[in-house]
Design a protein around this motif. Sequence first.
Motif, short mmCIF file in Angstrom:
data_model
loop_
_atom_site.label_atom_id
_atom_site.label_comp_id
_atom_site.label_asym_id
_atom_site.label_seq_id
_atom_site.Cartn_x
_atom_site.Cartn_y
_atom_site.Cartn_z
N ILE A 140 -19.18 3.86 1.63
CA ILE A 140 -19.08 2.67 1.59
C ILE A 140 -18.43 2.96 -0.59
N GLU A 141 -17.47 1.83 -0.49
CA GLU A 141 -16.64 1.79 -1.45
C GLU A 141 -17.22 0.83 -2.16
N ASN A 142 -17.04 1.39 -3.58
CA ASN A 142 -17.41 0.17 -4.62
C ASN A 142 -16.48 -0.69 -4.99
N LEU A 173 -15.07 5.91 -3.46
CA LEU A 173 -15.35 5.86 -4.97
C LEU A 173 -13.92 4.94 -4.94
N ASP A 174 -13.68 4.54 -5.50
CA ASP A 174 -12.20 3.90 -5.70
C ASP A 174 -12.17 3.89 -7.67
N VAL A 175 -11.77 4.75 -8.11
CA VAL A 175 -11.65 4.55 -9.37
C VAL A 175 -10.55 3.38 -10.06
N ASN A 176 -9.47 2.79 -9.37
CA ASN A 176 -9.15 1.51 -9.59
C ASN A 176 -9.90 0.02 -10.08
N ASN A 177 -11.09 0.58 -8.47
CA ASN A 177 -11.82 -0.69 -8.72
C ASN A 177 -12.98 -0.43 -10.28
N ILE A 178 -12.80 0.33 -10.86
CA ILE A 178 -13.61 0.84 -11.26
C ILE A 178 -13.33 0.22 -13.24
N VAL A 204 -11.75 9.05 -2.31
CA VAL A 204 -11.79 8.35 -2.97
C VAL A 204 -10.65 7.62 -2.40
N HIS A 205 -10.45 6.30 -3.86
CA HIS A 205 -9.35 5.37 -3.48
C HIS A 205 -8.61 5.52 -5.34
N VAL A 206 -6.95 5.84 -4.94
CA VAL A 206 -6.50 5.27 -6.41
C VAL A 206 -5.52 4.82 -5.91
N THR A 220 -4.75 -5.76 -7.14
CA THR A 220 -3.52 -6.33 -5.69
C THR A 220 -3.52 -5.20 -5.02
N HIS A 221 -3.64 -3.52 -6.03
CA HIS A 221 -2.84 -2.26 -4.51
C HIS A 221 -1.27 -2.90 -4.68
N GLY A 222 -0.83 -3.62 -5.52
CA GLY A 222 0.71 -4.21 -5.60
C GLY A 222 1.93 -2.96 -6.96
N VAL A 247 -3.86 6.78 -2.01
CA VAL A 247 -3.19 6.10 -2.62
C VAL A 247 -3.29 4.73 -1.74
N GLU A 248 -4.10 3.70 -2.64
CA GLU A 248 -4.15 2.30 -1.16
C GLU A 248 -2.25 1.83 -2.51
N ARG A 249 -1.92 0.80 -1.39
CA ARG A 249 -0.38 0.12 -2.15
C ARG A 249 -0.35 -0.57 -0.36
FE FE2 Z 1 -9.98 0.55 -2.67
#
Ligand code: FE2
Length: 284
Positions: A140-142, A173-178, A204-206, A220-222, A247-249
């Motif tokens: 589950i993602e924060n 874990l999504d470090v950008n969301n943190i 993990v997401h960045v 935005t992941h943009g 890497v999410e984009r």
């Molecule tokens: Fe994410």
Amino acid sequence: MKASQAFGAGLGFRRELIPELKAGVPPDIGFFELAPENWVGMGGSSARDLRFFTERYPFVCHGLSLSLGGPGALDEALLRRVKGFMREHGISLYTEHLSWCSDDGHLYDLLPIPFTGDAVKWVAARIRRAQEILGQRIGIENASYYVVPPGGEMGEAEFISAVVAEADCLLHLDVNNIHVNSTNHGYDPIAFLDALPLQKTCYVHVAGHYVEADGFLVDTHGAEVIEPVWALLDAAYQRCGPVTSCVERDFNIPPLTDLVDEVRQVATIMARHAAVAQRVIAGS
Ligand SMILES: [Fe+2]
């Protein structure tokens, strides 16, 4: 994929990138991530393209619309379709957002769940049911959120920890969301990281985000990943080891080479921590 089995650094799989990827997948890309909702039941050339890549590369499923915290009935039909899709393509990790996005209909936004004891029980029961249907634990993602949900009885990190414990699930874990949340809501991202059940991290997401004129951040992941987010990724690996990371984009998609540069940066940070881990193991 077992939670402990690493694919290294990966990239979101997008149709726009398929022509470039068909010309040759850069060796820095260890795996791809996709949203199963966008591919389940797909036929024709898109299905053939997907099959081409899933036969050759590891994939991770990251869901968009399960609405784990939603008030409506859990979409068990979707979970069964996802299970079949994962089996068909040999995919072994599925993660979803710790948020909600539907009631009677879909809201097309990921909304935060109130940080309450009742919500812990509600969402954990739904995660357990999802795990029962899929026959495996999920991550589950924060999530990022722009308004703190009312009626909170605990902090977000305590809420996430309670859900992970109660559901016996894994942490994505999504470090950008943190970074986004800690900037918008004014808290220390490292203290937040330390309060999470990081030993349960499976993925993990960045990502990058948009900065509004008043400094408010929008997930935005943009955009390209910025330095404080790289630093948080480093801090996360320091605590839980170099876990499989993507890497999410999703918008403003740049040329593949730019995305690969970011995947390579993830791999570089990962390798640094893997080397430290080996030194510690060798020295112990
Ligand atoms: Fe994410």
